[in-house]
Design an enzyme around this catalytic site. Structure first.
Site, short mmCIF file in Angstrom:
data_model
loop_
_atom_site.label_atom_id
_atom_site.label_comp_id
_atom_site.label_asym_id
_atom_site.label_seq_id
_atom_site.Cartn_x
_atom_site.Cartn_y
_atom_site.Cartn_z
N ASP A 10 -5.44 -3.97 -6.05
CA ASP A 10 -4.12 -3.54 -6.20
C ASP A 10 -3.00 -4.47 -5.52
O ASP A 10 -3.52 -5.48 -4.99
CB ASP A 10 -3.79 -2.10 -5.42
CG ASP A 10 -2.36 -1.54 -5.62
OD1 ASP A 10 -1.90 -1.66 -7.07
OD2 ASP A 10 -1.78 -1.05 -4.63
N SER A 11 -1.73 -4.28 -5.89
CA SER A 11 -0.63 -5.18 -5.36
C SER A 11 -0.37 -4.94 -4.02
O SER A 11 0.17 -5.79 -3.33
CB SER A 11 0.66 -4.85 -6.02
OG SER A 11 1.06 -3.76 -5.84
N CYS A 73 -4.34 -0.28 -10.05
CA CYS A 73 -3.02 -0.22 -10.16
C CYS A 73 -2.53 -0.31 -11.53
O CYS A 73 -2.91 -0.83 -12.53
CB CYS A 73 -2.37 -1.73 -9.90
SG CYS A 73 -0.90 -2.42 -10.23
N GLU A 151 5.16 -1.17 1.25
CA GLU A 151 4.37 -2.48 1.63
C GLU A 151 5.24 -2.95 3.04
O GLU A 151 4.75 -3.68 3.66
CB GLU A 151 4.52 -3.37 0.53
CG GLU A 151 3.53 -3.01 -0.70
CD GLU A 151 2.23 -3.16 -0.06
OE1 GLU A 151 1.84 -3.90 0.77
OE2 GLU A 151 1.27 -2.26 -0.87
N CYS A 183 2.17 5.39 -10.35
CA CYS A 183 1.89 4.00 -9.71
C CYS A 183 0.91 4.74 -8.41
O CYS A 183 1.33 5.76 -7.80
CB CYS A 183 3.08 3.73 -9.02
SG CYS A 183 3.16 2.32 -7.82
N HIS A 185 0.71 3.66 -5.59
CA HIS A 185 1.50 3.75 -4.17
C HIS A 185 2.06 5.07 -3.87
O HIS A 185 2.11 5.75 -2.81
CB HIS A 185 2.41 2.66 -4.15
CG HIS A 185 2.11 1.41 -3.76
ND1 HIS A 185 1.46 0.54 -4.73
CD2 HIS A 185 2.19 0.47 -2.64
CE1 HIS A 185 1.12 -0.70 -4.15
NE2 HIS A 185 1.78 -0.50 -2.95
N1 DGL Z 1 0.13 0.25 -7.05
C1 DGL Z 1 0.81 -0.36 -8.09
C2 DGL Z 1 0.79 0.46 -9.37
O1 DGL Z 1 0.01 1.42 -9.74
C3 DGL Z 1 2.19 -0.81 -7.67
C4 DGL Z 1 2.84 -1.97 -8.57
C5 DGL Z 1 3.70 -2.91 -7.97
O2 DGL Z 1 3.20 -3.66 -7.25
O3 DGL Z 1 4.85 -2.90 -8.35
O4 DGL Z 1 1.66 0.44 -10.47
#
Ligand code: DGL
Length: 262
Positions: A10-11, A73, A151, A183, A185
């Site tokens: 993931d990011s 993600c 984050e 998302c 997150h």
């Molecule tokens: N967890 C990522 C998602 O589901 C976050 C994306 C991001 O870094 O903007 O889209």
């Protein structure tokens, strides 16, 4: 191959909400998690950039011997999984916003989706809404800034509360009865969202569905780990490990966020 790890990326820390469901359903599996915090947020990037980043993450996980990769993600799933499947031989599991169950169960026929810009403008999301939300109005809202706050360790902050109000209040005015968290997150924000949306709005995320899908594919591909014994779960991050460590500290076991220069 069967006892090789499942890779998850993931990011940042968002995919940990998917990791938890996968580990719950598949406790026998070794897992390697990659938080590519250095490149967060993905949601503001172009499709080409998201594909490039996803390729790098895939190469990292392949170098660790992963047998399957969960793209935990939504932004990378909707923009890059097609490319990854075309270029790599291992199975990829993608995350999809839970629009289908939301639309099926909606009584008001209005559902909301909170996601990144990258997810909301993707073809896949458009197709999913067309296919599964016929006759239901889907109110889209970009959650700009939410990933960055999470984050940077500001999950519980006044900035977060005002952003959530700004995004959710207008959806409530439009009479949504389901809110899809598009998302990975955002499930960390479920309690705060419930405070705002109240009990009449069902909040949906895709964690359990992704875990079930991972099990189906591992079974079909004869990749389920049949050995019980020492299972390893390793968590890498390529930025300051503090935020990830705070979340790992809430898990039942002791995990250390490992800083990698990748
Ligand atoms: N967890 C990522 C998602 O589901 C976050 C994306 C991001 O870094 O903007 O889209």
């Amino acid at each position: 191959m069967r006892n090789s790890p499942i890779g998850i990326f993931d990011s940042g820390v968002g995919g940990l909400t998917i990791y938890e469901e996968i580990h719950k359903l598949l406790p026998n599996e070794n897992i390697i998690y990659l938080a590519d915090n250095k490149n967060a947020p993905y949601g503001e990037k172009s499709k080409e950039e998201i594909i490039d980043i996803s390729v790098k993450n895939t190469e990292f996980l392949l170098s660790k011997g992963c047998k399957l990769i969960v793209v935990a993600c939504n932004t990378a799933s909707t923009n890059a999984v097609k490319y990854l499947r075309e270029h790599y031989a291992i199975p990829f599991i993608r995350v999809q916003p839970a629009i289908k169950p939301a639309a099926l169960n909606s009584k008001t026929k209005v559902v909301g989706i909170l996601a990144t810009k990258g997810t909301l403008k993707s073809e896949l999301l458009f197709e999913t809404s067309q296919r599964f939300a016929q006759g239901v109005k889907v109110v889209e809202q970009v959650g700009e800034g939410l990933v960055t706050l999470i984050e940077s360790g500001k999950m519980h902050s006044s900035e977060m509360t005002s952003l959530l109000h700004k995004y959710i209040d207008p959806m409530l005015d439009k009479n949504i009865d389901h809110l899809v968290l598009g998302c990975t997150h955002y499930p960390f924000l479920t309690d705060q969202i419930k405070e705002i949306a109240g009990t009449k709005v069902a909040i949906l995320d895709s964690g359990e569905a992704i875990a079930r899908q991972t099990k189906v594919i591992l079974t079909e591909e004869n990749l389920l780990n049949l050995e019980s014994g020492d299972i390893s779960r390793i968590f890498y991050t390529n930025k300051d490990p503090q935020v990830m460590q705070q979340i790992l500290d809430e898990f039942d076991e002791e995990f250390v966020a490992i800083k990698t220069n990748f």
